[in-house]
Design a protein around this motif. Structure first.
Motif, mmCIF file in Angstrom:
data_model
loop_
_atom_site.group_PDB
_atom_site.id
_atom_site.type_symbol
_atom_site.label_atom_id
_atom_site.label_comp_id
_atom_site.label_asym_id
_atom_site.label_seq_id
_atom_site.Cartn_x
_atom_site.Cartn_y
_atom_site.Cartn_z
ATOM 1 N N VAL A 221 28.060 14.576 20.088
ATOM 2 C CA VAL A 221 26.768 13.931 19.807
ATOM 3 C C VAL A 221 26.903 12.409 19.867
ATOM 4 O O VAL A 221 26.092 11.724 20.511
ATOM 5 C CB VAL A 221 26.239 14.380 18.434
ATOM 6 N N ILE A 222 27.926 11.865 19.215
ATOM 7 C CA ILE A 222 28.110 10.416 19.192
ATOM 8 C C ILE A 222 28.361 9.874 20.591
ATOM 9 O O ILE A 222 27.788 8.851 21.002
ATOM 10 C CB ILE A 222 29.274 10.042 18.254
ATOM 11 N N THR A 223 29.213 10.553 21.363
ATOM 12 C CA THR A 223 29.519 10.084 22.717
ATOM 13 C C THR A 223 28.303 10.199 23.630
ATOM 14 O O THR A 223 28.042 9.308 24.439
ATOM 15 C CB THR A 223 30.686 10.901 23.304
ATOM 16 N N THR A 224 27.547 11.274 23.504
ATOM 17 C CA THR A 224 26.347 11.443 24.329
ATOM 18 C C THR A 224 25.330 10.355 24.039
ATOM 19 O O THR A 224 24.740 9.782 24.963
ATOM 20 C CB THR A 224 25.725 12.827 24.078
ATOM 21 N N LEU A 272 13.702 7.751 26.820
ATOM 22 C CA LEU A 272 15.129 7.758 26.525
ATOM 23 C C LEU A 272 15.395 8.308 25.130
ATOM 24 O O LEU A 272 16.340 9.091 24.920
ATOM 25 C CB LEU A 272 15.696 6.338 26.651
ATOM 26 N N PHE A 273 14.568 7.930 24.170
ATOM 27 C CA PHE A 273 14.716 8.428 22.800
ATOM 28 C C PHE A 273 14.576 9.950 22.742
ATOM 29 O O PHE A 273 15.385 10.639 22.114
ATOM 30 C CB PHE A 273 13.675 7.762 21.905
ATOM 31 N N ALA A 278 16.856 15.471 22.443
ATOM 32 C CA ALA A 278 16.961 16.780 23.095
ATOM 33 C C ALA A 278 18.418 17.151 23.359
ATOM 34 O O ALA A 278 18.849 18.285 23.077
ATOM 35 C CB ALA A 278 16.168 16.785 24.399
ATOM 36 N N LEU A 279 19.209 16.210 23.896
ATOM 37 C CA LEU A 279 20.612 16.518 24.179
ATOM 38 C C LEU A 279 21.418 16.720 22.899
ATOM 39 O O LEU A 279 22.345 17.536 22.870
ATOM 40 C CB LEU A 279 21.226 15.402 25.025
ATOM 41 N N ARG A 285 23.229 23.305 19.270
ATOM 42 C CA ARG A 285 23.065 24.701 19.615
ATOM 43 C C ARG A 285 24.357 25.284 20.171
ATOM 44 O O ARG A 285 24.735 26.424 19.867
ATOM 45 C CB ARG A 285 21.942 24.853 20.645
ATOM 46 N N LEU A 286 25.071 24.515 21.001
ATOM 47 C CA LEU A 286 26.267 25.014 21.657
ATOM 48 C C LEU A 286 27.483 25.052 20.740
ATOM 49 O O LEU A 286 28.321 25.944 20.836
ATOM 50 C CB LEU A 286 26.589 24.152 22.880
#
Length: 292
Positions: A221-224, A272-273, A278-279, A285-286
Motif C-alpha cells: 500500500v505504501i509503495t503503491t 489520481l486520489f 481503489a488500488l 483484498r489480495l
C-alpha cells in the motif's frame, strides 16, 4: 469532573483541529469544488465569473491525449515498480537476516541511505550516470563490448530507467519493514518445518510468506501510493520527455497548475486520489489475512 475532562481534552485538541481545518481540510474541499468549475488564472481577480461546469472537466480528461499518456506511464510505473521494489526489499531483508552477521549493521545503513537522501540529488546523480557518452553505465558496458543506448533520450528505455532508479532508492525502506516482519516470525515454526523435512524453499513458501502477509500489505500500500504520485524523477531527469514517454499524472497536474488551469488540474488530482484509494482496496483484498 466529566465536564472538566471534556473541556481539558477539547482544549488540547482545538489547536490541531483549527490548523487541520485551515491548512488541510479547507484546501482539500476547495480543490474539490474547483474541479467542478472552469476556474483559471484569468478568473482569480473575478471569482464571480467562474462557471459551474459540473463534470465537464472530468469528461475532458478522456479526450486529453497527454493525460491518457500520463495515466498509462503511471500505470506501467506502478505495475512494474511496486513488485520489483518489494521483491528486492524482501530479498535484501532475507539476506541480512540470515547471514553477514559481522557487517549486518553496515549493510543496513548502506541500503537505507538512499531513502534519507534528497530525491533531487539522487535524480541528478543518476542523470549523470545514464549520460550516453560520459555516463558510468555506458562506460562499463563498453568494457564488455556493448554499446549502451541513450537511456533518458530513448522512448524505449527512459521509463524503465526511472523504474530501476526508484527501485534502487526505495528498496531500503522496504528492507527495514520486511526485517521487522521477519524478526516477528517465531523460530519454532521453522524448527517444526525442518523436523517435518521441509526444504528452504518450502519454509519460505509455507512459513515466511504467510506470516509476512500483514507486512507485505503495508509495504504494498505504501509503495503503491508513493509510485502513483511519482513526480521528482521525471521533473529532474527527463521533464516528461522524450515524447511524453515519462510524463506522469502528478507531473501533468503540476504543469496544468502552472498554466493556470486550476479547475482542470483539480479534476485530475481527484482522479489520481480515487485511483490511489481503489488500488489500496485491491491490495487489502489480495493480501488481507484469512484469520477470522
Amino acid at each position: 469532573m466529566r465536564l472538566r475532562k471534556a473541556v481539558v481534552g477539547w482544549g488540547f485538541a482545538t489547536p490541531f483541529t483549527v490548523l487541520f481545518a485551515v491548512f488541510m481540510a479547507g484546501p482539500v474541499l476547495a480543490s474539490l469544488a474547483m474541479s467542478f468549475t472552469d476556474l483559471s488564472s484569468a478568473d482569480i481577480r473575478n471569482p464571480l465569473a467562474v462557471d459551474f461546469v459540473v463534470f465537464d472537466q472530468y469528461a475532458k480528461l478522456l479526450t486529453d491525449h497527454r493525460f491518457v499518456k500520463a495515466a498509462g506511464n503511471t500505470a506501467i510505473f506502478v505495475l512494474a515498480g511496486v513488485p520489483l521494489t518489494m521483491m528486492a526489499g524482501l530479498a535484501v531483508a532475507i539476506g541480512l537476516s540470515s547471514g553477514l552477521t559481522k557487517f549486518r549493521g553496515l549493510f543496513r545503513v548502506g541500503y537505507y541511505l538512499p531513502v534519507v537522501t534528497s530525491i533531487v540529488a539522487i535524480s541528478v546523480v543518476w542523470r549523470f550516470l545514464l549520460q550516453p557518452e560520459t555516463g558510468l553505465v555506458n562506460n562499463l558496458l563498453a568494457l564488455i563490448g556493448v554499446s549502451g543506448p541513450h537511456w533518458l533520450d530513448d522512448t524505449t528505455f527512459a521509463l524503465p530507467s526511472l523504474i530501476v532508479m526508484s527501485t534502487w532508492r526505495n528498496l531500503g525502506f522496504l528492507m527495514v519493514i520486511f526485517l521487522a516482519g521477519l524478526q516477528a516470525i517465531p523460530q519454532s515454526l521453522y524448527e517444526a518445518a525442518r523436523l517435518d523435512g521441509a526444504s528452504r524453499w518450502n519454509q519460505f513458501r509455507y512459513v515466511t510468506l504467510p506470516m509476512l502477509r500483514p507486512t507485505m500489505l503495508f509495504a504494498a500500500v505504501i509503495t503503491t501510493i508513493g509510485y502513483l504520485q511519482f513526480f521528482e524523477e521525471p521533473f529532474v531527469m527527463t521533464q516528461g520527455e522524450p515524447l511524453d514517454s515519462t510524463l506522469s499524472i502528478s507531473y501533468h497536474i503540476y504543469n496544468q497548475f502552472g498554466f493556470g488551469n486550476y479547475g482542470y488540474a483539480s479534476a485530475m488530482s481527484y482522479v489520481l486520489f480515487v485511483s490511489i484509494v481503489a488500488l489500496s482496496l485491491v491490495w487489502f483484498r489480495l493480501l488481507r489475512s484469512d484469520d477470522k
